[in-house]
Design a protein around this motif. Sequence first.
Motif, mmCIF file in Angstrom:
data_model
loop_
_atom_site.group_PDB
_atom_site.id
_atom_site.type_symbol
_atom_site.label_atom_id
_atom_site.label_comp_id
_atom_site.label_asym_id
_atom_site.label_seq_id
_atom_site.Cartn_x
_atom_site.Cartn_y
_atom_site.Cartn_z
ATOM 1 N N VAL A 4 0.864 -1.174 0.000
ATOM 2 C CA VAL A 4 0.000 0.000 0.000
ATOM 3 C C VAL A 4 0.904 1.229 0.000
ATOM 4 O O VAL A 4 1.725 1.407 0.896
ATOM 5 C CB VAL A 4 -0.938 0.019 1.229
ATOM 6 C CG1 VAL A 4 -1.814 1.264 1.208
ATOM 7 C CG2 VAL A 4 -1.792 -1.248 1.271
ATOM 8 N N MET A 5 0.745 2.046 -1.011
ATOM 9 C CA MET A 5 1.582 3.232 -1.170
ATOM 10 C C MET A 5 1.026 4.384 -0.333
ATOM 11 O O MET A 5 -0.149 4.366 0.056
ATOM 12 C CB MET A 5 1.635 3.621 -2.654
ATOM 13 C CG MET A 5 2.130 2.506 -3.562
ATOM 14 S SD MET A 5 3.745 1.843 -3.130
ATOM 15 C CE MET A 5 4.775 3.221 -3.591
ATOM 16 N N PRO A 6 1.850 5.386 -0.053
ATOM 17 C CA PRO A 6 1.387 6.537 0.737
ATOM 18 C C PRO A 6 0.161 7.239 0.157
ATOM 19 O O PRO A 6 -0.639 7.808 0.898
ATOM 20 C CB PRO A 6 2.589 7.481 0.752
ATOM 21 C CG PRO A 6 3.766 6.588 0.568
ATOM 22 C CD PRO A 6 3.281 5.487 -0.342
ATOM 23 N N ASP A 7 -0.015 7.154 -1.183
ATOM 24 C CA ASP A 7 -1.182 7.798 -1.793
ATOM 25 C C ASP A 7 -2.428 6.917 -1.745
ATOM 26 O O ASP A 7 -3.473 7.267 -2.260
ATOM 27 C CB ASP A 7 -0.881 8.205 -3.233
ATOM 28 C CG ASP A 7 -0.632 7.029 -4.173
ATOM 29 O OD1 ASP A 7 -0.724 5.861 -3.729
ATOM 30 O OD2 ASP A 7 -0.334 7.281 -5.357
ATOM 31 N N GLY A 8 -2.298 5.733 -1.116
ATOM 32 C CA GLY A 8 -3.437 4.832 -0.971
ATOM 33 C C GLY A 8 -3.558 3.791 -2.061
ATOM 34 O O GLY A 8 -4.365 2.864 -1.953
ATOM 35 N N SER A 9 -2.783 3.923 -3.117
ATOM 36 C CA SER A 9 -2.845 2.920 -4.178
ATOM 37 C C SER A 9 -2.220 1.618 -3.688
ATOM 38 O O SER A 9 -1.389 1.621 -2.795
ATOM 39 C CB SER A 9 -2.135 3.420 -5.445
ATOM 40 O OG SER A 9 -0.775 3.648 -5.174
ATOM 41 N N VAL A 10 -2.664 0.523 -4.281
ATOM 42 C CA VAL A 10 -2.201 -0.799 -3.874
ATOM 43 C C VAL A 10 -1.525 -1.475 -5.057
ATOM 44 O O VAL A 10 -2.070 -1.522 -6.161
ATOM 45 C CB VAL A 10 -3.374 -1.675 -3.378
ATOM 46 C CG1 VAL A 10 -2.894 -3.070 -3.022
ATOM 47 C CG2 VAL A 10 -4.054 -1.021 -2.186
ATOM 48 N N LEU A 11 -0.337 -2.003 -4.817
ATOM 49 C CA LEU A 11 0.377 -2.794 -5.808
ATOM 50 C C LEU A 11 0.357 -4.233 -5.341
ATOM 51 O O LEU A 11 0.839 -4.550 -4.259
ATOM 52 C CB LEU A 11 1.825 -2.308 -5.937
ATOM 53 C CG LEU A 11 2.787 -3.226 -6.693
ATOM 54 C CD1 LEU A 11 2.320 -3.422 -8.132
ATOM 55 C CD2 LEU A 11 4.198 -2.675 -6.633
ATOM 56 N N ASP A 12 -0.237 -5.096 -6.147
ATOM 57 C CA ASP A 12 -0.243 -6.533 -5.871
ATOM 58 C C ASP A 12 0.761 -7.150 -6.826
ATOM 59 O O ASP A 12 0.505 -7.297 -8.019
ATOM 60 C CB ASP A 12 -1.639 -7.116 -6.095
ATOM 61 C CG ASP A 12 -1.722 -8.604 -5.789
ATOM 62 O OD1 ASP A 12 -0.660 -9.245 -5.616
ATOM 63 O OD2 ASP A 12 -2.837 -9.124 -5.734
ATOM 64 N N THR A 13 1.927 -7.515 -6.311
ATOM 65 C CA THR A 13 3.011 -7.987 -7.173
ATOM 66 C C THR A 13 2.702 -9.316 -7.848
ATOM 67 O O THR A 13 3.361 -9.671 -8.820
ATOM 68 C CB THR A 13 4.329 -8.093 -6.391
ATOM 69 O OG1 THR A 13 4.183 -9.045 -5.334
ATOM 70 C CG2 THR A 13 4.736 -6.742 -5.812
ATOM 71 N N ALA A 14 1.728 -10.048 -7.357
ATOM 72 C CA ALA A 14 1.354 -11.332 -7.961
ATOM 73 C C ALA A 14 0.371 -11.161 -9.112
ATOM 74 O O ALA A 14 0.087 -12.115 -9.827
ATOM 75 C CB ALA A 14 0.758 -12.254 -6.904
ATOM 76 N N ASP A 15 -0.143 -9.958 -9.297
ATOM 77 C CA ASP A 15 -1.186 -9.695 -10.289
ATOM 78 C C ASP A 15 -0.612 -8.861 -11.434
ATOM 79 O O ASP A 15 -0.211 -7.711 -11.239
ATOM 80 C CB ASP A 15 -2.341 -8.956 -9.617
ATOM 81 C CG ASP A 15 -3.490 -8.644 -10.556
ATOM 82 O OD1 ASP A 15 -3.440 -9.022 -11.733
ATOM 83 O OD2 ASP A 15 -4.449 -8.009 -10.078
ATOM 84 N N VAL A 16 -0.581 -9.435 -12.635
ATOM 85 C CA VAL A 16 -0.019 -8.755 -13.801
ATOM 86 C C VAL A 16 -0.736 -7.435 -14.059
ATOM 87 O O VAL A 16 -0.097 -6.413 -14.334
ATOM 88 C CB VAL A 16 -0.094 -9.665 -15.052
ATOM 89 C CG1 VAL A 16 0.325 -8.916 -16.294
ATOM 90 C CG2 VAL A 16 0.766 -10.893 -14.863
ATOM 91 N N VAL A 17 -2.048 -7.421 -13.970
ATOM 92 C CA VAL A 17 -2.827 -6.205 -14.222
ATOM 93 C C VAL A 17 -2.455 -5.126 -13.211
ATOM 94 O O VAL A 17 -2.270 -3.957 -13.565
ATOM 95 C CB VAL A 17 -4.346 -6.501 -14.200
ATOM 96 C CG1 VAL A 17 -5.147 -5.223 -14.303
ATOM 97 C CG2 VAL A 17 -4.711 -7.472 -15.320
ATOM 98 N N SER A 18 -2.323 -5.499 -11.940
ATOM 99 C CA SER A 18 -1.942 -4.548 -10.906
ATOM 100 C C SER A 18 -0.549 -3.983 -11.176
ATOM 101 O O SER A 18 -0.321 -2.778 -11.047
ATOM 102 C CB SER A 18 -1.978 -5.221 -9.529
ATOM 103 O OG SER A 18 -1.534 -4.341 -8.520
#
Length: 71
Positions: A4-18
């Motif tokens: 979870v980034m400081p701006d609230g966005s979420v990076l799911d490293t297992a998900d190609v789309v993310s």
Amino acid sequence: MRVVMPDGSVLDTADVVSREAFMRSHRSLVDGISALARRVQSDRELSALIRRKFAIKCTTGGYGESAWHGM
């Protein structure tokens, strides 16, 4: 792994789309980290220092890189 980034966005490293969406929406951050990685990797002395420091940290009970494999 989900980050979870400081701006609230979420990076799911297992998900190609993310991952692809993150690369687009945080292009300057990704570019900056990539440039830093290239700079460190091209400096043998600095790379060796980081490896030594990382090896010391891994023996103190912290999470080593191997702890994240298979997640």
